[in-house]
Write a protein that holds these residues in place. Structure first.
Motif, PDB file in Angstrom:
ATOM      1  N   GLY A 178       0.786  -1.228   0.000  1.00 48.00           N
ATOM      2  CA  GLY A 178       0.000   0.000   0.000  1.00 48.00           C
ATOM      3  C   GLY A 178       0.811   1.268   0.000  1.00 48.00           C
ATOM      4  N   ALA A 179       2.138   1.137   0.007  1.00 53.67           N
ATOM      5  CA  ALA A 179       2.987   2.337   0.021  1.00 53.67           C
ATOM      6  C   ALA A 179       2.970   3.053  -1.314  1.00 53.67           C
ATOM      7  N   THR A 180       2.869   2.285  -2.416  1.00 58.15           N
ATOM      8  CA  THR A 180       2.782   2.877  -3.753  1.00 58.15           C
ATOM      9  C   THR A 180       1.321   2.915  -4.152  1.00 58.15           C
ATOM     10  N   GLY A 181       0.746   4.073  -4.063  1.00 54.85           N
ATOM     11  CA  GLY A 181      -0.685   4.208  -4.312  1.00 54.85           C
ATOM     12  C   GLY A 181      -1.000   4.788  -5.671  1.00 54.85           C
ATOM     13  N   PHE A 182      -2.247   5.101  -5.857  1.00 54.94           N
ATOM     14  CA  PHE A 182      -2.736   5.707  -7.086  1.00 54.94           C
ATOM     15  C   PHE A 182      -3.964   6.517  -6.733  1.00 54.94           C
ATOM     16  N   SER A 183      -4.094   7.673  -7.339  1.00 50.76           N
ATOM     17  CA  SER A 183      -5.349   8.415  -7.272  1.00 50.76           C
ATOM     18  C   SER A 183      -5.560   9.092  -8.614  1.00 50.76           C
ATOM     19  N   ASP A 184      -6.821   9.152  -9.021  1.00 48.27           N
ATOM     20  CA  ASP A 184      -7.118   9.763 -10.308  1.00 48.27           C
ATOM     21  C   ASP A 184      -7.242  11.277 -10.173  1.00 48.27           C
ATOM     22  N   ALA A 185      -7.660  11.919 -11.244  1.00 50.78           N
ATOM     23  CA  ALA A 185      -7.726  13.382 -11.260  1.00 50.78           C
ATOM     24  C   ALA A 185      -8.715  13.935 -10.247  1.00 50.78           C
ATOM     25  N   PHE A 186      -9.650  13.105  -9.791  1.00 46.85           N
ATOM     26  CA  PHE A 186     -10.662  13.555  -8.843  1.00 46.85           C
ATOM     27  C   PHE A 186     -10.407  13.008  -7.442  1.00 46.85           C
ATOM     28  N   GLY A 187      -9.224  12.417  -7.243  1.00 48.26           N
ATOM     29  CA  GLY A 187      -8.842  11.982  -5.918  1.00 48.26           C
ATOM     30  C   GLY A 187      -9.294  10.594  -5.522  1.00 48.26           C
ATOM     31  N   THR A 188      -9.867   9.835  -6.452  1.00 47.24           N
ATOM     32  CA  THR A 188     -10.311   8.481  -6.147  1.00 47.24           C
ATOM     33  C   THR A 188      -9.104   7.558  -6.073  1.00 47.24           C
ATOM     34  N   THR A 189      -9.015   6.772  -5.007  1.00 45.68           N
ATOM     35  CA  THR A 189      -7.832   5.978  -4.746  1.00 45.68           C
ATOM     36  C   THR A 189      -8.105   4.486  -4.877  1.00 45.68           C
ATOM     37  N   ILE A 190      -7.022   3.724  -5.002  1.00 45.09           N
ATOM     38  CA  ILE A 190      -7.115   2.264  -4.977  1.00 45.09           C
ATOM     39  C   ILE A 190      -7.703   1.804  -3.649  1.00 45.09           C
ATOM     40  N   ASP A 191      -7.280   2.410  -2.546  1.00 47.68           N
ATOM     41  CA  ASP A 191      -7.831   2.055  -1.233  1.00 47.68           C
ATOM     42  C   ASP A 191      -9.357   2.156  -1.237  1.00 47.68           C
ATOM     43  N   TYR A 192      -9.858   3.242  -1.816  1.00 47.81           N
ATOM     44  CA  TYR A 192     -11.306   3.479  -1.829  1.00 47.81           C
ATOM     45  C   TYR A 192     -12.031   2.391  -2.616  1.00 47.81           C
ATOM     46  N   TYR A 193     -11.521   2.046  -3.792  1.00 49.57           N
ATOM     47  CA  TYR A 193     -12.169   1.007  -4.602  1.00 49.57           C
ATOM     48  C   TYR A 193     -12.018  -0.366  -3.956  1.00 49.57           C
ATOM     49  N   MET A 194     -10.880  -0.634  -3.337  1.00 44.60           N
ATOM     50  CA  MET A 194     -10.685  -1.904  -2.638  1.00 44.60           C
ATOM     51  C   MET A 194     -11.755  -2.094  -1.571  1.00 44.60           C
ATOM     52  N   LYS A 195     -12.030  -1.021  -0.839  1.00 43.55           N
ATOM     53  CA  LYS A 195     -13.005  -1.098   0.244  1.00 43.55           C
ATOM     54  C   LYS A 195     -14.435  -1.097  -0.273  1.00 43.55           C
ATOM     55  N   LYS A 196     -14.735  -0.209  -1.198  1.00 44.74           N
ATOM     56  CA  LYS A 196     -16.103  -0.037  -1.674  1.00 44.74           C
ATOM     57  C   LYS A 196     -16.628  -1.277  -2.392  1.00 44.74           C
ATOM     58  N   PHE A 197     -15.749  -1.956  -3.140  1.00 46.12           N
ATOM     59  CA  PHE A 197     -16.196  -3.086  -3.956  1.00 46.12           C
ATOM     60  C   PHE A 197     -15.641  -4.420  -3.446  1.00 46.12           C
ATOM     61  N   GLY A 198     -15.316  -4.470  -2.181  1.00 43.27           N
ATOM     62  CA  GLY A 198     -14.820  -5.700  -1.594  1.00 43.27           C
ATOM     63  C   GLY A 198     -15.944  -6.679  -1.283  1.00 43.27           C
ATOM     64  N   GLY A 199     -15.607  -7.961  -1.256  1.00 39.06           N
ATOM     65  CA  GLY A 199     -16.526  -8.975  -0.748  1.00 39.06           C
ATOM     66  C   GLY A 199     -17.498  -9.577  -1.724  1.00 39.06           C
ATOM     67  N   TYR A 200     -17.349  -9.315  -3.029  1.00 40.90           N
ATOM     68  CA  TYR A 200     -18.190  -9.960  -4.035  1.00 40.90           C
ATOM     69  C   TYR A 200     -17.555 -11.285  -4.468  1.00 40.90           C
ATOM     70  N   ASP A 201     -18.398 -12.252  -4.790  1.00 39.18           N
ATOM     71  CA  ASP A 201     -17.937 -13.546  -5.297  1.00 39.18           C
ATOM     72  C   ASP A 201     -17.672 -13.404  -6.793  1.00 39.18           C
TER      73      ASP A 201
END
Length: 214
Positions: A178-201
């Motif tokens: 998690g030290a090397t991250g990513f955020s788009d032009a609007f500040g959306t991060t990998i952390d955010y997508y990992m959490k928001k869309f976690g737990g689907y089969d």
């Protein structure tokens, strides 16, 4: 696939009834309507279209659940509010906000056809997700179940993050803890997508290095 700001929303034609999809997210519960005339949403998930057969003049409330269907519709709502007709200010296309180079990768070269063919958009999303699952197969095996930056890592979170940032950025993120991250032009991060869309089969999605639309 970087996050983009949307320019407009529009109604989506589908089968012969009005279907109201309900989602639960961390942020809110929301409903949105599809006008159902001559179009089946469930191209890549068998048998679910039976849920709306004979539903003329009714409101139907299908449970999307925590499988592939729930995953793709939740991600699509975040990307475009589920609108197949969106083209944003940066030229990203459709329900899942693809760029042209990614579409070429999965075998789509005619963007006009793509924008006017919801079935093609669904197939492109499945093909791209299948490719990302192959590219990230070792990282999925090593990382699922770990906690990085306070987020439990799941396969669906990894694949959602790959849609946001590309699989290369997700590899760097996971392999750096998690030290090397990513955020788009609007500040959306990998952390955010990992959490928001976690737990689907995501077992419906098969690894395929060369996946393309038919």
């Amino acid at each position: 696939m970087k996050k983009r700001k949307l320019l407009r929303l529009s109604a989506i034609p589908i089968i012969g009834a009005t279907i109201l999809f309900s989602f639960s997210t961390e942020e809110a519960s929301f409903d949105y309507n599809y006008s159902t005339k001559g179009l089946d949403l469930f191209y890549t998930v068998p048998n679910l279209s039976d849920m709306v057969k004979g539903a003329s003049n009714l409101n139907v409330y299908p449970e999307l659940g925590k499988g592939y269907l729930g995953f793709k519709e939740a991600l699509a709502f975040k990307e475009s509010r589920g609108d197949y007709s969106i083209i944003n200010q940066f030229g990203y296309l459709g329900k899942y906000q693809f760029n042209k180079n990614t579409l070429k990768m999965v075998g789509v070269y005619d963007t006009n056809e793509f924008m006017n063919n919801p079935e093609l958009q669904e197939k492109a999303f499945l093909a791209y997700t299948s490719r990302n699952k192959w590219v990230l197969r070792r990282d999925i095996k090593r990382s699922v179940g770990k906690v990085i930056n306070g987020v439990k890592i799941t396969e669906s979170g990894i694949l959602a993050a790959a849609h946001l940032s590309g699989p290369g950025s997700v590899k760097k993120y996971l392999r750096s803890g998690g030290a090397t991250g990513f955020s788009d032009a609007f500040g959306t991060t990998i952390d955010y997508y990992m959490k928001k869309f976690g737990g689907y089969d995501m077992s419906f999605v098969k690894q395929d290095k060369m996946a393309k639309v038919n």
